[in-house]
Design a protein around this motif. Sequence first.
Motif, mmCIF file in Angstrom:
data_model
loop_
_atom_site.group_PDB
_atom_site.id
_atom_site.type_symbol
_atom_site.label_atom_id
_atom_site.label_comp_id
_atom_site.label_asym_id
_atom_site.label_seq_id
_atom_site.Cartn_x
_atom_site.Cartn_y
_atom_site.Cartn_z
ATOM 1 N N THR A 6 29.940 38.544 13.023
ATOM 2 C CA THR A 6 29.963 39.943 13.470
ATOM 3 C C THR A 6 28.736 40.192 14.329
ATOM 4 N N ARG A 7 28.956 40.444 15.598
ATOM 5 C CA ARG A 7 27.845 40.687 16.500
ATOM 6 C C ARG A 7 27.442 42.151 16.426
ATOM 7 N N SER A 9 26.321 45.819 17.564
ATOM 8 C CA SER A 9 26.679 46.674 18.686
ATOM 9 C C SER A 9 25.476 47.501 19.092
ATOM 10 N N THR A 18 28.490 51.953 24.727
ATOM 11 C CA THR A 18 28.278 50.841 23.801
ATOM 12 C C THR A 18 28.432 49.517 24.524
ATOM 13 N N THR A 19 27.733 48.510 24.004
ATOM 14 C CA THR A 19 27.800 47.149 24.537
ATOM 15 C C THR A 19 27.519 46.167 23.416
ATOM 16 N N ASN A 20 27.936 44.912 23.590
ATOM 17 C CA ASN A 20 27.741 43.900 22.560
ATOM 18 C C ASN A 20 26.374 43.234 22.617
ATOM 19 N N ARG A 21 25.642 43.428 23.695
ATOM 20 C CA ARG A 21 24.309 42.836 23.799
ATOM 21 C C ARG A 21 23.341 43.886 24.339
#
Length: 469
Positions: A6-7, A9, A18-21
């Motif tokens: 689970t990365r 957010s 929102t972004t994953n990194r």
Amino acid sequence: MAKTTTRPSYVCTECGWTTNRWVGRCGECQTWGSVAEAGAPKLARVASSVPESKAVPIAQVNADLAIRTLTGVSELDRVLGNGLVPGAVVLLAGEPGVGKSTLLLEVAARWAQAGRKTLYVSGEESAAQVRLRAGRTGALADQLFLAAETDLGTVLGHIEEVQPSLMVLDSVQSVGTAEADGSPGGVSQVREVTGALVRVAKRRGMAVIIVGHVTKDGSIAGPRMMEHLVDVVLSFEGDRHSGLRLVRATKNRFGPADEVGCFEMAEQGIVEVPDPSGLFTSRHIEPVPGTCVTVTMEGRRPLLAELQALVAPTSVPQPRRTMHGVDAGRLAMVLAVLERRCGVQLYNCDVYVSTVGGAKVNDPSADLAAALAVASAAYDRSLSPRVIALGEIGLAGELRRVPGIDRRLAEAARLGFTEAVVPAEADTRDHPLTVRSGMRVHAAPTLDQALAALDMVWGPRRAQVASRA
């Protein structure tokens, strides 16, 4: 089997993108340093509770609890909508050194001189420094209490002890609390401080005025949520090289959001200017080519503004176009219409256009005055000093009607102007010269005919204009 992870957010604290990194700049609102890691979403049930007071029909709500109170500064009362409402939270923002602290200290003193308790909290200056400025500007009152604090809990304690009807906080970026992350002035801190002050203001019926900083581009520093939390957002504008100051309302839940208040910085502090029209015009002993006066609308207040132009021949392939106080894009359009539709040669000339008194004219009704000033400078023919020009110019050279012409003409007539050039209306095309508000009014449908009405066109060109009319 592939291992799933689970990365975390990341979310922008300004707009919610929102972004994953993690990135340094938000991809939606382009704000730097606003992307932070967000925790895992928690879906928890909220238990219902018994309300302390029952909901009642809106007609039965006591409206006397929201009666306005004048601050004593009439220009600020005009912008607020005839005074402060109990429980209202006002955010005043402006550039450093424009006079925010001086204005609010004057407001606090006049509020206290009326016998009402007032609390002035300074987070950027010591109490002795504020007292020194109050002595210089005459802002001393027995009911004005002063505190120099940077802790939110201590500020709330002062409120409980003094129980004021008005509190001024200078500024929200200097106050912090241990209940929120980050240092004072950060997004979380500013949000928590503003929310706490809004809650205590609504609970006690106390008016609160908060000073806010601005960023390099002139917008209010901090999260946009702060502007949503408060009731009124005011912008304090002014050029540090000029004594004129303007207070504009960009949000007002209790009054008009298009009003403007005028002030002037003087040796004794900040002074109200109830009739500022004379600040933006100059007095010439003899008529000078390249000047024209117009009437702009700041909210519902008509203000006179003088535009000056200078046209000088040049041999460089790209002539200069220098503007001060006017919109560069609109003026470029006006110059193109003058050259293409009216035959005024400007391609081999430097053009300089400026306003008088540091005024900023963004009203489209000033297009005609700018065009007449440039044509007057190009032909070296002066206009009458008692002439005003009103009208928006289209790309086809037509003059478009602007709102509030009667109010603008009445203001110009009050100040001694006797002649005006305005766009022609449907019922005035057959009568190009009329009398309105005691002034001789030339109604012109096009810019070419407006120039002809003021004897700025002659020779074969004048015959062509007369034939089209």
